[in-house]
Design an enzyme around this catalytic site. Sequence first.
Site, short mmCIF file in Angstrom:
data_model
loop_
_atom_site.label_atom_id
_atom_site.label_comp_id
_atom_site.label_asym_id
_atom_site.label_seq_id
_atom_site.Cartn_x
_atom_site.Cartn_y
_atom_site.Cartn_z
N MET A 119 43.42 17.28 51.49
CA MET A 119 42.45 18.29 51.29
C MET A 119 42.54 19.37 50.23
O MET A 119 41.59 19.60 49.76
CB MET A 119 42.43 19.31 52.49
N ASP A 152 51.21 17.34 64.79
CA ASP A 152 51.74 16.26 63.71
C ASP A 152 53.27 16.64 63.28
O ASP A 152 53.65 16.74 62.05
CB ASP A 152 50.70 16.41 62.42
#
Length: 394
Positions: free
Chosen positions: A18, A127
């Site tokens: 990102m 995560d």
Amino acid sequence: MLLADRYELDEPLGRGAMGDVWRATDQVLGRSVAVKVLRAEEATDTERFRMEAQTAGRLNHPNVVGVYDFGTHHDRLFLVMELVDGWTLAQERSLRGTLPPCEAAALAAQMAAGLAAAHRQGVIHRDIKPANVMLTTDGTAKITDFGIARFADDATSTLTATGKILGTADYLAPERALGRPAQPAVDVYSLGCVLYELLTGRPPFRGATSLAVVQQHVDAEPVAPLLLRPEIPVPLSDYVLRLLAKDPALRPTAEEAAGRLSGQEQEPSPAEAGAATAFRPVASGPPARARASHSRPRGRGRLAAKAAVGAGAVALFAAAAALGASLNSGDQQPSTPVSPTATTATSAPAVETSTVTAPPAAPTTSPPPAKEDHGDGKEHKGKGKHGKGKGSDG
């Protein structure tokens, strides 16, 4: 370059899916920070970027990378974080192979403490893996990269509209593989996978594809860690299996795990009471190699829940796979040696994992766990105080 008339970007620390992470100077407060800037071509991830800032911004704990500021500069979103001088747990494991049982338990206890703080604020990381944990030079573990984190009251689905599951295959909780809403127990399961890897040198399950690994999380029993490494104390081996219970209700909370793994809470079972050795990890302290030198690359309660997941779980899993479940499977090897690293949504080399598209249908039989482990989360190159050596991006 001066960002928002306040943050002077000094040097790049890493590059993620990102954004780019920079080592920067806060000219107002006169301190070094890590700044993550959303790339122009990733404008569609604006909402995810905002969520990362909101979730990480809720947290204030020594085992979580701190978030200081969030804003926009020339229509580019940026996130200002704590700059961590250290390296990732993925790099630590890659360099050392396995860790002494007490040291591995102590690091897991710190991670559990950071997760417990997040869960108290309603934040689920989703995560947890070695690449998303930073180790400072004094041995403190800090969780980073809240890029796919969610609030518990907003974690209504793990499957996106396009049939994708966000996460990393080697550490994915079975209920997430089945497309069920993420709850705090998914982070505890991932913590168990990480501890398993620190102790044995490999994740609990291995397979030729991400899909094969995920199916094993759903319906296969992990080999007890002590069978792979006999010097692991029986109580610790048993506790790892408890963290990996298929049924989320059978796993301890992150807070319970922090106490147990740090040795503050010793509640041996009858089987543990007869064990020749017990695990009593030190509360904290630099890894053995760190104590020797700071020249680092910067950069059993048998899982009864199987019956609960059983054939119906496999069917659900196959259905999810048919939708085209995509799993982030990253590697955990350091991309390059790193120096003081910067943090991304935390302060470790933020690792943005790539997605793997699952075949039209999930296999009905899970392959046996492989004997070796090479899975690791993709990390950014960098020389920052957060991640792969120096990067901290998520």
